[in-house]
Design a protein around this motif. Structure first.
Motif, PDB file in Angstrom:
ATOM      1  N   PRO A 351      10.355   3.545  -2.223  1.00 35.72           N
ATOM      2  CA  PRO A 351       9.029   3.337  -1.830  1.00 35.72           C
ATOM      3  C   PRO A 351       9.755   2.234  -0.290  1.00 35.72           C
ATOM      4  CG  PRO A 351      10.205   2.272  -3.916  1.00 35.72           C
ATOM      5  CD  PRO A 351      10.474   3.807  -3.747  1.00 35.72           C
ATOM      6  N   SER A 352       8.730   2.428   0.514  1.00 34.97           N
ATOM      7  CA  SER A 352       8.637   1.462   1.946  1.00 34.97           C
ATOM      8  C   SER A 352       7.595   0.944   2.582  1.00 34.97           C
ATOM      9  CB  SER A 352       9.451   2.634   3.039  1.00 34.97           C
ATOM     10  OG  SER A 352       8.710   3.639   3.541  1.00 34.97           O
ATOM     11  N   ALA A 353       7.468   0.033   3.438  1.00 38.62           N
ATOM     12  CA  ALA A 353       6.408  -0.171   3.486  1.00 38.62           C
ATOM     13  C   ALA A 353       5.183   0.891   4.233  1.00 38.62           C
ATOM     14  CB  ALA A 353       6.487  -1.499   4.817  1.00 38.62           C
ATOM     15  N   LEU A 354       6.165   1.784   5.496  1.00 44.15           N
ATOM     16  CA  LEU A 354       4.975   2.907   5.657  1.00 44.15           C
ATOM     17  C   LEU A 354       4.615   3.555   4.856  1.00 44.15           C
ATOM     18  CD1 LEU A 354       7.246   4.340   8.514  1.00 44.15           C
ATOM     19  CD2 LEU A 354       4.785   3.544   8.710  1.00 44.15           C
ATOM     20  N   LEU A 355       5.189   3.707   3.426  1.00 46.55           N
ATOM     21  CA  LEU A 355       5.040   4.730   2.512  1.00 46.55           C
ATOM     22  C   LEU A 355       3.702   3.541   1.816  1.00 46.55           C
ATOM     23  CD1 LEU A 355       5.356   7.183   1.132  1.00 46.55           C
ATOM     24  CD2 LEU A 355       7.227   6.077  -1.105  1.00 46.55           C
ATOM     25  N   ASP A 356       3.527   2.427   1.674  1.00 40.06           N
ATOM     26  CA  ASP A 356       2.601   1.618   1.090  1.00 40.06           C
ATOM     27  C   ASP A 356       1.551   1.942   1.942  1.00 40.06           C
ATOM     28  OD1 ASP A 356       4.056   0.649  -1.625  1.00 40.06           O
ATOM     29  OD2 ASP A 356       5.395  -0.933  -0.307  1.00 40.06           O
ATOM     30  N   LEU A 357       1.800   2.058   3.113  1.00 45.26           N
ATOM     31  CA  LEU A 357       0.536   2.061   4.167  1.00 45.26           C
ATOM     32  C   LEU A 357      -0.015   3.893   3.976  1.00 45.26           C
ATOM     33  CD1 LEU A 357      -1.270   0.919   5.916  1.00 45.26           C
ATOM     34  CD2 LEU A 357       0.851   1.118   7.800  1.00 45.26           C
ATOM     35  N   ALA A 358       0.966   4.550   3.465  1.00 46.86           N
ATOM     36  CA  ALA A 358       0.172   5.535   3.606  1.00 46.86           C
ATOM     37  C   ALA A 358      -1.063   6.099   2.604  1.00 46.86           C
ATOM     38  CB  ALA A 358       1.078   6.473   3.742  1.00 46.86           C
ATOM     39  N   THR A 359      -0.294   5.181   0.933  1.00 47.76           N
ATOM     40  CA  THR A 359      -0.697   5.143   0.115  1.00 47.76           C
ATOM     41  C   THR A 359      -1.891   4.270  -0.102  1.00 47.76           C
ATOM     42  OG1 THR A 359       1.402   5.476  -1.628  1.00 47.76           O
ATOM     43  CG2 THR A 359      -0.795   5.309  -2.477  1.00 47.76           C
ATOM     44  N   THR A 360      -2.143   3.449   0.740  1.00 46.83           N
ATOM     45  CA  THR A 360      -3.183   1.964   0.991  1.00 46.83           C
ATOM     46  C   THR A 360      -4.261   3.091   1.706  1.00 46.83           C
ATOM     47  OG1 THR A 360      -1.806   0.897   0.832  1.00 46.83           O
ATOM     48  CG2 THR A 360      -3.833   0.807   2.305  1.00 46.83           C
ATOM     49  N   LEU A 361      -4.006   4.213   2.767  1.00 46.58           N
ATOM     50  CA  LEU A 361      -5.588   5.027   4.130  1.00 46.58           C
ATOM     51  C   LEU A 361      -5.311   6.062   2.712  1.00 46.58           C
ATOM     52  CD1 LEU A 361      -4.107   5.165   7.775  1.00 46.58           C
ATOM     53  CD2 LEU A 361      -5.571   3.500   6.437  1.00 46.58           C
ATOM     54  N   ALA A 362      -4.145   6.345   1.428  1.00 43.90           N
ATOM     55  CA  ALA A 362      -5.593   7.602   0.804  1.00 43.90           C
ATOM     56  C   ALA A 362      -6.257   7.138  -0.119  1.00 43.90           C
ATOM     57  CB  ALA A 362      -4.110   8.212   0.297  1.00 43.90           C
ATOM     58  N   GLY A 363      -6.431   6.310   0.168  1.00 43.12           N
ATOM     59  CA  GLY A 363      -7.004   5.604  -0.970  1.00 43.12           C
ATOM     60  C   GLY A 363      -8.998   5.840  -0.400  1.00 43.12           C
ATOM     61  N   ILE A 364      -8.950   7.286  -0.490  1.00 43.05           N
ATOM     62  CA  ILE A 364     -10.476   8.071  -0.176  1.00 43.05           C
ATOM     63  C   ILE A 364     -11.512   7.909  -0.588  1.00 43.05           C
ATOM     64  CG2 ILE A 364     -11.808   9.576   0.867  1.00 43.05           C
ATOM     65  CD1 ILE A 364      -8.842   9.733   2.910  1.00 43.05           C
ATOM     66  N   ARG A 365     -12.878   7.302  -0.434  1.00 44.27           N
ATOM     67  CA  ARG A 365     -13.738   6.938  -1.974  1.00 44.27           C
ATOM     68  C   ARG A 365     -14.667   8.552  -1.382  1.00 44.27           C
ATOM     69  NH1 ARG A 365     -10.477   3.255  -2.106  1.00 44.27           N
ATOM     70  NH2 ARG A 365     -10.559   2.105  -4.364  1.00 44.27           N
ATOM     71  N   GLY A 366     -15.271   9.223  -2.710  1.00 48.17           N
ATOM     72  CA  GLY A 366     -16.080  10.729  -2.491  1.00 48.17           C
ATOM     73  C   GLY A 366     -17.041  10.691  -3.304  1.00 48.17           C
TER      74      GLY A 366
END
Length: 573
Positions: A351-366
């Motif tokens: 776990p890292s800040a960059l991985l948290d950011l990537a997982t955050t941006l992956a919160g796409i709605r559909g």
């Protein structure tokens, strides 16, 4: 336009955009399909389709979630259940409460219960869009498994939260105790119904196919395609989550498939059918989403007049707040469980800040977000209009579009900054499994040497076993890294390994080209009427199976040779 013509057109456009995405690799496929749908419906005389959310949820969502439940790696899903549940359940509740109060503060004219309904609508994520965006970009495998597991479960939790928010708006009453009990009933009941139907199907299929074999493969695949619809309908009729029922049916069916290694025809047909269903339904979903955008967004902005910037600004702020709440929850509520998963080996990436950011941006709605928004009733019990419904639908639709655009732009940038993960664990395990399979085959052939006492037969068996064993040992040489050589042979050893692997690679390429020549010769035979169509199909099917196996072995061989050239071979390990 007639309904049948509309369906055919949507499927056609889904196939065309799927081909176009192969050439427009910089633009994710969902974004292409949404833009095309919007372009088709933008003109006044464009394509307009009435969107029935209940019919949409029945036709499109169950088979896709069933396929996700069937395909998701169960070992990773259960080993990462803590972060998955914290995202699928905890994050949904955190989003509904936090975002609901923020929306009510930002838009005082929207009642608090309606604000909670909007927050519930935008809480589920869409793993289909994430997978399309991150394809070939290096999203860590275990992180992708967490995202897939989250999207499998948070659809149900988001829709349940929406149900209670709408009920509170309509009736003016809400009870946390009743909501908690109802959620447990809906969630656990949906999982139980789906698991029971999946198990019942597996038992029935086992009973039939053990008697008739692969003869009934086509009928069994058809029943399998109908299973998610049955699970959804039974779940909804019982009063539990039909979405979770479809997911649980997919998981249960996959577990049953682990005992069906000998049914080749059924397995190949199932894989082909689900690939087609997923491609067709995913394309239809995003095209339908694009077809709704101009009327929803255009009408709202037009009604706002000179103040069009106000609803647009609300949409941007809600999207940023949604992603911000997701980042906070990941940082404070999930990172600890991810660290523990990493320490026990269930998750390779730290776990890292960059991985948290990537997982955050992956919160796409559909699609589920749009269906949930449009399912909000038009009127209350007294016949008065549902408060701020048009505003809710607009903000939910805008959130889908904005999260998709932000994810399409931001995810590739963030993923490029992540440190290289090296060889994925799954590839190492695949290599070890191939070696184990080859060794098992060699042991089996060795046992065949003592099965006959006839000298002639014994000689024939020895010759055949020798040829096959040699082929298996070549494959093992490609797959496993041999023991370190003596210091005297250290200098020549890497070159010898590389040459052996290159010879095997050349042999695989020659075999593949020979298969192509065989197939061409068969078609020539048919063109000259020396064989009939039935014989052609049977012979070509045999070659196709051989080519599938050979192509996979060729990929492994090329990867092994490439590892040597990149300095990742035996000496470096």
């Amino acid at each position: 336009m007639h309904t049948v013509e509309t369906v055919l057109l949507v499927l056609l456009l889904g196939a065309i955009t799927g081909i176009a995405a192969r050439y427009l690799r910089a633009i994710p496929l969902p974004l292409i399909q949404i833009m095309l749908g919007a372009a088709l419906s933008w003109p006044q005389q464009g394509l307009h389709i009435a969107f029935d959310p209940d019919l949409f949820l029945l036709l499109f969502i169950p088979p896709l979630l069933f396929a996700d439940g069937w395909r998701i790696p169960k070992r990773e899903f259960f080993s990462l259940h803590r972060p998955i549940l914290r995202l699928a359940l905890g994050l949904v509740l955190f989003t509904v409460l936090g975002l609901g109060y923020l929306i009510h503060w930002m838009i005082p004219t929207m009642p608090l219960t309606v604000a909670f309904a909007l927050a519930a609508v935008v809480s589920p994520t869409d793993a289909v869009a994430v997978a399309a965006i991150t394809r070939n970009l290096g999203m860590p495998a275990k992180t992708m498994h967490v995202l897939q597991g989250e999207s499998l479960l948070n659809d149900a939790s988001g829709l349940v939260a929406l149900k209670f928010a709408v009920a509170a708006t309509v009736t003016g009453a809400f009870s946390w105790a009743d909501a908690g009990q109802e959620f447990l009933w809906v969630a656990l009941g949906g999982l139980a119904v789906g698991a029971a139907l999946g198990w019942a199907f597996a038992v029935g299929r086992e009973s039939v196919t053990r008697r008739v074999g692969d003869v009934a493969a086509t009928q069994m695949v058809l029943l399998l395609v109908l299973l998610p619809f049955a699970a959804y309908l039974v779940g909804e009729r019982v009063g539990v989550s039909g979405i979770l029922a479809a997911v649980a049916a997919g998981v249960a069916t996959n577990f049953a498939d682990l005992r069906r290694g000998e049914f080749l025809a059924e397995r190949m047909q199932t894989e082909g059918i689900w690939n087609m269903v997923e491609a067709a339904f995913n394309g239809a979903i995003f095209l339908l989403l694009g077809l709704q955008l101009p009327s929803i967004v255009g009408d709202t902005l037009a009604a706002a007049g000179d103040d069009w910037w106000r609803p647009a600004g609300h949409a941007v702020l809600i999207t940023l707040a949604l992603l911000g709440l997701r980042w906070i929850w990941l940082t404070l509520g999930v990172r600890g469980s991810l660290w523990r998963a990493h320490e026990r080996g269930a998750m390779a990436e730290k776990p890292s800040a960059l991985l948290d950011l990537a997982t955050t941006l992956a919160g796409i709605r559909g699609a589920v977000t749009l269906a949930g928004a449009l399912s909000v009733p038009l009127v209350l019990q007294g016949g008065t209009p549902f408060p701020a419904r048009d505003q809710l639908v607009f903000l939910a639709t805008a959130t889908i579009l904005l999260t998709l655009v932000i994810g399409s732009v931001g995810l590739p940038l963030v993923l490029r900054l992540l440190p290289p993960a090296g060889e994925p664990v799954a590839l190492k395990e695949e290599r070890w499994a191939r070696v184990a399979a080859c060794n098992a085959a060699i042991s089996h052939m060795a046992s065949q040497l003592s099965t006959t006492k006839d000298p002639v037969r014994q000689a024939q068996v020895q010759e055949a076993v020798g040829r096959l064993t040699q082929d298996y040992r070549k494959r093992i040489d490609m797959l496993e890294y041999p023991a370190a050589p003596t210091p005297e042979a250290q200098a020549e050893w890497p070159q010898a390994v590389r040459q052996r692997r290159e010879r095997y690679l050349l042999e695989m390429e020659l075999r593949l080209s020979a298969l192509h020549v065989e197939r061409s010769a068969l078609y020539v035979e048919r063109q000259h009427n020396r064989i009939n169509d039935e014989s052609l199909r049977a012979l070509v099917a045999e070659l196709d199976l051989s080519e599938i196996s050979l192509r996979k072995r060729l990929v492994v061989a090329r990867r092994a040779v490439g590892d040597m050239e990149d300095g990742q071979g035996p000496l470096q390990e």
